[in-house]
Motif scaffolding. Structure first.
Motif, PDB file in Angstrom:
ATOM      1  N   HIS A 251      14.605  -0.406 -14.203  1.00  0.00           N
ATOM      2  CA  HIS A 251      14.383  -0.183 -12.785  1.00  0.00           C
ATOM      3  C   HIS A 251      12.977  -0.635 -12.379  1.00  0.00           C
ATOM      4  O   HIS A 251      12.002  -0.290 -13.052  1.00  0.00           O
ATOM      5  N   VAL A 342       4.737   4.050 -11.707  1.00  0.00           N
ATOM      6  CA  VAL A 342       5.556   4.276 -12.909  1.00  0.00           C
ATOM      7  C   VAL A 342       5.278   3.229 -13.991  1.00  0.00           C
ATOM      8  O   VAL A 342       6.052   3.099 -14.934  1.00  0.00           O
ATOM      9  N   ALA A 346       7.211   2.800 -17.461  1.00  0.00           N
ATOM     10  CA  ALA A 346       8.046   1.602 -17.660  1.00  0.00           C
ATOM     11  C   ALA A 346       7.750   0.972 -19.021  1.00  0.00           C
ATOM     12  O   ALA A 346       8.641   0.416 -19.667  1.00  0.00           O
TER      13      ALA A 346
END
Ligand SMILES: Cc1cc2nc3c(=O)[nH]c(=O)nc-3n(C[C@H](O)[C@H](O)[C@H](O)COP(=O)(O)O)c2cc1C
Length: 392
Positions: A251, A342, A346
């Motif tokens: 994502h 993030v 990640a």
């Protein structure tokens, strides 16, 4: 050879993964998987949800007495937050009030809300976001823990670190060395360089204060890989392509580079390629590793290095313009509880995805129903390679 499928929603009762194709006899270190699960929601810039979920893995199949037995391995992580969502996420029919309570109406630009609604014809965007959410990556990290067990037995380790957050980046210079990565987990942004880490934290603070989000770049590195994984013989067996697909599927990842791939467009060949030397003491040697350990889609024995560009995440407190799909009136995009940055997380997910692809490529090379068979074939391959390009 190694396949995995995840299931479960972000606020449902649990998330699961089934990993098929693991040989028998691979050590499964539950504590190590839990440690990776704790690294995923960590990192400066994560939101409130991360404080609720303290993930621990349950092994529900395929493992006995700490070792795989050759059957599919199934893993489960419960969503503690589910207790607050019992009616909203119930699999059984619910009264109107429960269906309306957490309905998401205004699609967030950059999230899967609009594309998912158009795909599935749903008017409740929650049906999309519950599965599109990066909460799913929990099970990739758990599955990656199994793959790491196999790779570790074969002498392969994987780590990651953060290269850039917004305008704050590592100083230009030589690639970060493996031993420097020891410092990563002590840094709030998983960055080896203390000064750069301070600037990254300040970038996140500024974005948060503005109700905004910020992206960046992380690098994932594998050490100890045998040469010869992957193949140039067919497009879909090239390991560069398989790694790029796996990392791009994370994502918010919008670009993937192998080695110094991002520089490939503006560097001359003579300054880009890694020369090949041979010494009687060490055998074949590469003085540089700009290719990131892959040539022709095949591992060449150098460290495998891949970078991911992570976009600023879509849920913004200063919401962007959107539309109420019911009335077609303009609306500000919905705001869910959310993170600011993030990139450190990640990197942890990228470690897991790289582990799964490399474990698959290793099994493709060696075959074998048990770890002993895998290691025996690997040793034979290494002996052949030493004869071809090793020292005298
Ligand atoms: C570890 C991680 C956590 C994420 N958390 C959020 C979040 O809290 N809010 C958000 O809007 N997006 C978050 N994202 C990004 C979205 O999941 C992602 O942008 C969305 O699924 C659309 O996919 P795409 O960006 O790959 O097109 C996160 C991504 C990762 C890797």
């Amino acid at each position: 050879m190694l396949r995995f499928t995840t299931a479960g929603e972000s606020h449902g009762p649990a998330l699961t993964v089934v990993v098929d194709g693991m040989p028998a006899g691979v050590p499964v270190d539950r504590a190590a998987i839990d440690a990776d699960l704790r690294r995923r929601p960590g990192g400066y810039g994560r939101g409130g949800r991360m404080k609720i979920e303290t993930d621990t893995v349950e092994i529900t199949g395929g493992v006995r007495h700490g070792l795989t037995i050759g059957s599919p391995v199934s893993l489960l992580v419960r969503n503690r937050d589910h207790q607050n969502w019992l009616d909203v996420m119930s699999p059984d029919p619910q009264p109107e009030a429960a269906r309306e309570r957490r309905r998401l109406r205004y699609p967030r630009p950059g999230h899967a809300d609009l594309a998912g609604a158009l795909k599935y014809g749903t008017r409740d965007l929650r049906n999309v976001l519950e599965r599109a959410s990066a909460r799913e990556t929990t099970m990739r990290v758990a599955a990656g823990g199994l793959a790491r067990g196999l790779l570790r037995a074969a002498g392969v380790e994987i780590r990651s670190h953060v290269v850039r957050i917004g305008q704050a980046a590592l100083p230009a210079g030589p690639a970060v060395a493996w031993d420097e990565l020891d410092r990563v987990e002590d840094s709030p942004v998983r960055c080896v360089h203390a000064d750069a880490a301070g600037r990254m934290v300040a970038e996140i603070d500024r974005a948060k204060k503005d109700g905004d989000t910020v992206g960046g770049i992380a690098e994932v590195i594998a050490r100890g890989l045998p040469p010869g994984l992957g193949s140039f013989a067919q497009w879909d067996r090239r390991l560069d392509g398989r790694i790029a697909q796996a990392l791009m599927s994370i994502h918010a990842v919008k670009a993937v580079a192998l080695g110094e791939g991002f520089a490939g467009g503006d560097t001359r060949g003579s300054a880009f390629h890694d020369e090949i030397l041979w010494t009687a003491r060490s055998g074949v040697e590469r003085p540089t590793n700009r290719a990131g350990g892959l040539e022709g889609g095949v591992t060449n024995g150098e460290e495998l290095r891949a970078a991911i560009v992570v976009k600023p995440i879509p849920t913004l407190l200063i919401a962007l313009r959107s539309v109420d799909l019911a009335t077609k009136e303009p609306q500000k995009a919905s705001v869910e509880r959310s993170d600011t940055c993030v990139v450190p997380a990640a990197g942890v997910v990228a470690e897991a995805m790289l582990a799964l692809v490399l474990a698959d490529a290793l099994l493709e090379k060696t075959g074998g129903d048990s770890l002993d068979e895998v290691l025996a074939h690997l040793e034979a391959t290494r002996a052949q390679q030493r004869a071809l390009a090793g020292p005298e």
